[in-house]
Design an enzyme around this catalytic site. Structure first.
Site, PDB file in Angstrom:
ATOM      1  N   GLY A 140     -10.923  64.452  53.062  1.00 50.53           N
ATOM      2  CA  GLY A 140     -11.682  65.400  52.262  1.00 50.53           C
ATOM      3  C   GLY A 140     -11.663  66.781  52.891  1.00 50.53           C
ATOM      4  O   GLY A 140     -10.734  67.133  53.627  1.00 50.53           O
ATOM      5  N   CYS A 141     -12.669  67.562  52.604  1.00 48.14           N
ATOM      6  CA  CYS A 141     -12.747  68.928  53.112  1.00 48.14           C
ATOM      7  C   CYS A 141     -12.706  68.940  54.638  1.00 48.14           C
ATOM      8  O   CYS A 141     -13.495  68.261  55.304  1.00 48.14           O
ATOM      9  CB  CYS A 141     -14.030  69.593  52.630  1.00 48.14           C
ATOM     10  SG  CYS A 141     -14.318  71.222  53.338  1.00 48.14           S
ATOM     11  N   PHE A 142     -11.798  69.716  55.212  1.00 44.06           N
ATOM     12  CA  PHE A 142     -11.661  69.680  56.673  1.00 44.06           C
ATOM     13  C   PHE A 142     -12.837  70.326  57.398  1.00 44.06           C
ATOM     14  O   PHE A 142     -12.997  70.141  58.607  1.00 44.06           O
ATOM     15  CB  PHE A 142     -10.327  70.249  57.161  1.00 44.06           C
ATOM     16  CG  PHE A 142      -9.876  71.568  56.599  1.00 44.06           C
ATOM     17  CD1 PHE A 142     -10.766  72.537  56.165  1.00 44.06           C
ATOM     18  CD2 PHE A 142      -8.517  71.844  56.514  1.00 44.06           C
ATOM     19  CE1 PHE A 142     -10.329  73.748  55.664  1.00 44.06           C
ATOM     20  CE2 PHE A 142      -8.066  73.060  56.016  1.00 44.06           C
ATOM     21  CZ  PHE A 142      -8.980  74.010  55.588  1.00 44.06           C
TER      22      PHE A 142
END
Length: 307
Positions: A140-142
Site C-alpha cells: 500500500g502507501c509507502f
C-alpha cells in the site's frame, strides 16, 4: 518462479534473442551475482564478466553446475540454459582468445537478474553483523509501510520508492497513474543478526491486508499491490512458505494475493516522501490512515521496537 513478461517468455522460454546493445547488463560492471531471471538460481559471478564488445553480456566462466550446454538443431552453435529451470540464456563460444579462459558465454540480459554485493554498514559500532541484507516490500502507501519498518530494531535504513514496473524510470506522478506497472515499495537494509527476514515478513503480513488485489483501504490501483520483491532464492522460499502457512491457518477468509517476484531495480522516491509520517504526522492522511496502522503495529511488536 517469477511471472515473466511476454518479452521475457520470448527469450527465456521460446529461445529468442534480445537486440544487441539493448540489454541493461551489456556494460554493467558492479560487484555481485547474476541469477536466472526465471528461478533465481545463481549463474555467474561479476568477476566472470568481461567486455567482449559483442552487444550482449559476456562471461568467461560460470558457477559450477549452473549452466547446461546443448548443440543447436542446425549443429552450428551451442546453446546454454539454466541447469535448474531450463531457461534459455544464450550461446557459448570457444577459441576466440578474448580472455585467458578462451571461452565466451554470450547471455541475454533479460535472462538474468543482478544481485549486488551488500555494502558495508555505516553503523558498524551499533550492529554486530558486518554483512547487512536487503528486503523490498509493497503493502500500500509507502508512507505507512516506511514508518512501520523504520521503527524495528535491527533495521538500519528504510527508503521509499518504486519497483516492479517495465518502464526504465519512475516518479510519483507516473506511478500514481497506474500505467507504469511499478508498485510503491520500501527498500529495507537490515542486520540479520538482530532481525531476521522471517520476522520482517511477519511484520509485513500483520501490517496490511494481503487479500485485497491492487488495493489497501481507499488506496486503489496496481501501485498499491501487496508484493515481495525477493533478493535471493532463499527469500522466495521463505515468503512462499509463510504465505502457505497463513493460508492453512485461515488467518483471512479470502485467499492471499501477495505477488512474489525477483527483485530487479529500485527507483528511490522523491526526497519529500522520506520520513513522511515522522515529518508530517499532523497531516489529515497521516492522522486518519498512517497513525492507526502505526499504533496497531506498536502494540503487536512492542518487544521488537527500537529503544
Amino acid at each position: 518462479m517469477k511471472t515473466l513478461t511476454e518479452f521475457e517468455k520470448f527469450v527465456i522460454e521460446q529461445k529468442g534473442t534480445e537486440r544487441p546493445f539493448s540489454g541493461e547488463y551489456v556494460d554493467h560492471d558492479a560487484a555481485g551475482l547474476y541469477r536466472c531471471k526465471k528461478c533465481l538460481a545463481p549463474l555467474y559471478k561479476s568477476e566472470h564478466k568481461f567486455n567482449a564488445h559483442c552487444g550482449w553480456p559476456a562471461f568467461d566462466n560460470e558457477i559450477p553446475g549452473a549452466v547446461d550446454r546443448t548443440l543447436d538443431a542446425d549443429g552450428q552453435r551451442v546453446e546454454i540454459t539454466c541447469h535448474q529451470c531450463g531457461g534459455h540464456l544464450g550461446h557459448v563460444f570457444e577459441g576466440e582468445r578474448l580472455t585467458p579462459n578462451n571461452i565466451r558465454h554470450c547471455v541475454n540480459s533479460v535472462s538474468m537478474v543482478f544481485e549486488a554485493t551488500p555494502s558495508e554498514p555505516n553503523t558498524a559500532d551499533e550492529y554486530e553483523s558486518t554483512q547487512l541484507e536487503q528486503a523490498t516490500f509493497g503493502a500500500g502507501c509507502f508512507w505507512c509501510v516506511e514508518a512501520i519498518f523504520a521503527a524495528l530494531n535491527g533495521v538500519v535504513k528504510v527508503q521509499s520508492g518504486y519497483a516492479g514496473g517495465e518502464q526504465k524510470h519512475a516518479n510519483y506522478d507516473a506511478v500514481c497513474s497506474g500505467r507504469t506497472g511499478h508498485a510503491e515499495v520500501v527498500h529495507i537494509t537490515f542486520d540479520p543478526a538482530v532481525v531476521t527476514f522471517d520476522e520482517l515478513l511477519e511484520v509485513l503480513f500483520k501490517s496490511h491486508n494481503p487479500t485485497t488485489l491492487n488495493q489497501q483501504g481507499n488506496d486503489k490501483g496496481p501501485q498499491y499491490r501487496s508484493v515481495v520483491f525477493a533478493h535471493t532464492a532463499e527469500q522466495v522460499d521463505k515468503t512462499n512458505k509463510m504465505i502457505s502457512s497463513l493460508q492453512e491457518a485461515k488467518v483471512w477468509n479470502d485467499p492471499i494475493v501477495t505477488e512474489v517476484s525477483a527483485f530487479e531495480t529500485f527507483y528511490p522516491a522523491e526526497n519529500y516522501h522520506n520520513d513522511y509520517f515522522a515529518k508530517h504526522g499532523e497531516q489529515p492522511y497521516c492522522q486518519m490512515v498512517v497513525k492507526p496502522k502505526f499504533e496497531k503495529f506498536k502494540s503487536l511488536f512492542a518487544d521488537k521496537l527500537k529503544r
